[in-house]
Design a protein around this motif. Sequence first.
Motif, PDB file in Angstrom:
ATOM      1  N   UNK A  83    -122.106  12.816 -64.443  1.00 41.49           N
ATOM      2  CA  UNK A  83    -120.825  13.524 -64.306  1.00 41.49           C
ATOM      3  C   UNK A  83    -120.216  13.342 -62.921  1.00 41.49           C
ATOM      4  N   UNK A  84    -121.069  13.110 -61.940  1.00 36.49           N
ATOM      5  CA  UNK A  84    -120.630  12.960 -60.549  1.00 36.49           C
ATOM      6  C   UNK A  84    -119.639  11.803 -60.408  1.00 36.49           C
ATOM      7  N   UNK A  85    -119.801  10.744 -61.227  1.00 32.17           N
ATOM      8  CA  UNK A  85    -118.994   9.530 -61.096  1.00 32.17           C
ATOM      9  C   UNK A  85    -117.749   9.544 -61.991  1.00 32.17           C
ATOM     10  N   UNK A  86    -117.681  10.499 -62.898  1.00 30.74           N
ATOM     11  CA  UNK A  86    -116.571  10.545 -63.839  1.00 30.74           C
ATOM     12  C   UNK A  86    -115.270  10.896 -63.116  1.00 30.74           C
ATOM     13  N   UNK A  87    -114.204  10.183 -63.477  1.00 32.54           N
ATOM     14  CA  UNK A  87    -112.904  10.461 -62.859  1.00 32.54           C
ATOM     15  C   UNK A  87    -111.922   9.335 -63.068  1.00 32.54           C
ATOM     16  N   UNK A  88    -110.744   9.476 -62.501  1.00 33.26           N
ATOM     17  CA  UNK A  88    -109.711   8.445 -62.535  1.00 33.26           C
ATOM     18  C   UNK A  88    -109.590   7.831 -61.145  1.00 33.26           C
ATOM     19  N   UNK A 130    -103.849  -0.854 -60.436  1.00 33.58           N
ATOM     20  CA  UNK A 130    -103.559   0.373 -61.161  1.00 33.58           C
ATOM     21  C   UNK A 130    -104.788   1.202 -61.454  1.00 33.58           C
ATOM     22  N   UNK A 131    -104.711   2.000 -62.510  1.00 34.80           N
ATOM     23  CA  UNK A 131    -105.735   3.009 -62.770  1.00 34.80           C
ATOM     24  C   UNK A 131    -106.866   2.499 -63.667  1.00 34.80           C
ATOM     25  N   UNK A 132    -108.054   3.038 -63.366  1.00 29.87           N
ATOM     26  CA  UNK A 132    -109.247   2.841 -64.184  1.00 29.87           C
ATOM     27  C   UNK A 132    -109.880   4.208 -64.400  1.00 29.87           C
ATOM     28  N   UNK A 133    -110.329   4.455 -65.616  1.00 27.45           N
ATOM     29  CA  UNK A 133    -110.989   5.720 -65.923  1.00 27.45           C
ATOM     30  C   UNK A 133    -112.475   5.487 -66.143  1.00 27.45           C
ATOM     31  N   UNK A 134    -113.293   6.273 -65.450  1.00 24.15           N
ATOM     32  CA  UNK A 134    -114.734   6.292 -65.692  1.00 24.15           C
ATOM     33  C   UNK A 134    -115.021   7.574 -66.464  1.00 24.15           C
ATOM     34  N   UNK A 135    -115.516   7.427 -67.680  1.00 23.27           N
ATOM     35  CA  UNK A 135    -115.748   8.586 -68.531  1.00 23.27           C
ATOM     36  C   UNK A 135    -117.159   8.558 -69.103  1.00 23.27           C
TER      37      UNK A 135
END
Length: 527
Positions: free
Chosen positions: A430-435, A442-447
């Motif tokens: 969860x620590x690494x999850x984010x935009x 541009x944007x990358x999402x880690x989910x």
Amino acid sequence: MISVKNMQKRLLLCLFYSVTLLAVGTVHSEERGMTPAEVDALIELAMEKFQVPGVSFGLIKDGKIIISKGYGVLEVGKKARVDDETLFAIASNSKAFTAASLAILVDEKKLNWDDKVTDYIPTFQMYDPWVTREFKIRDLLVHNSGLGLGAGDLMFWPSSGFSRKEIVHGLRYLKPISSFRSEYAYDNLMYILAGEVVEAISGVPYERFVETRILKPLDMKNCAADRVRLKGYKNIAEPHVLSERKLVRTKRIEKPYEKAVSAAAGGILCSTKSMLKWVNMHLHNGKLPNGTTLLSQEQHEIMIAPHTPMSVPKEFREKFQSNFKAYGLGFRVQDINGHKWVAHTGGLQGMVSYVNMIPDIDLGFVMFTNQHSGAFLSAVANTLLEAYTSERSTDWITYYEAKRKEQVAEAAKLVPVLEDSAYSPEQLLDYYIGTYRDPWFGKVTISEKNGGLYFASEKSERLRGRMLPYKEDLFIVYWDERELEADAYVKFERSFNRTLSGFVMKAVSPLTDFSFDFQDLDFRLVE
């Protein structure tokens, strides 16, 4: 299991190719070259060795078409055959059309090579303001911008989620790795920008300019810059790659009938039948067979003159006595066995192309394939170049087979096997999850997905995949589309107070295509 019939065919091809090499090595200089039957044997053997499903080849000598034909199939597993009117993505061989478009405008005195880019594209901006001010039209074409190899290519590769305006805007965020005009580093974005210059000056889209000012005068009917008109056209080769040693069809950046954002850098589709007309024009200093001038001799000579020095590969120093190599305008120029050689390669995922010209012996040949094998192109081209310029006979197929195996073996040593070095991160996932956001990509999402981390790009839809932990704050992203062959490290970074700040990336394998320029990305956590 190989049938007796196929075994006999392979033995006959190998025997014929071996005899061909011996024959080429014993002819006198006035008899140099290869017969159509010898070329057939060479191509068929190389196709088998490098697992290439389809090839289109053409050769023109002294203004006469000697060979213009296809080999193999449009798509593996299907019956439709390649011929000399089959359309292939010619990729970076489109660059010479862009250079020629600008040369036509110079001939018409609508442009000078030393004009500043900002005179025509006021929004153009590089990372360094001085470079922005000094950047000339000529600089767009000669790969000396100071940017790294393939910098910014992820804006159109492996999928095109960016517009041309967004690509031009993104240039300002790409950091140079060398001084302006100090060294060669191949790029694509400058050619996309060059296409925008053509439109700004001519008042028509780049694709239409190429269609009306180059393709139509040359009667290149089986060639398209304006790809929208290809909807419904059937004779188009499909791209293939070797994925886990299996030949599979792969996706294109855009469909054949869709507008290519990278048209000026690599978006033209063409056949060898039409491409031989383009080659013949260059072999005759910009003139058409009827004597009409497409390019003035002055501008043509500028196109094939050396502009940016390049290093000469070892095999060319040893086998072709090459002393220099340089980039011209849309072409590479080099000396081989005392002759000037003008050439260019092109590659998109699943397709490669090669255009070759030796003006002083009035020779040109082109090759298009629907498999991403540069070794095939090099083996066939070098055999032909050697046959026409020397009495030497090298088994280039065996040479490039061995070279490729060595490269693959060396690369394999650098690719970690996570099962052998399982790592459990200290932090909860969860620590690494984010935009995260990079200024130009541009944007990358880690989910979270299926109990692990998942990487998803907002603009490049094919860059999606699961992330596995490798070391502290270091993951490897395995793309869902395995045929991309471009898995990458994701290294998370922390601020001074140890809070997560962002991440950087790097390709795992040294064999990853340079257009996956992960090393140019710098993502910061935004939410």
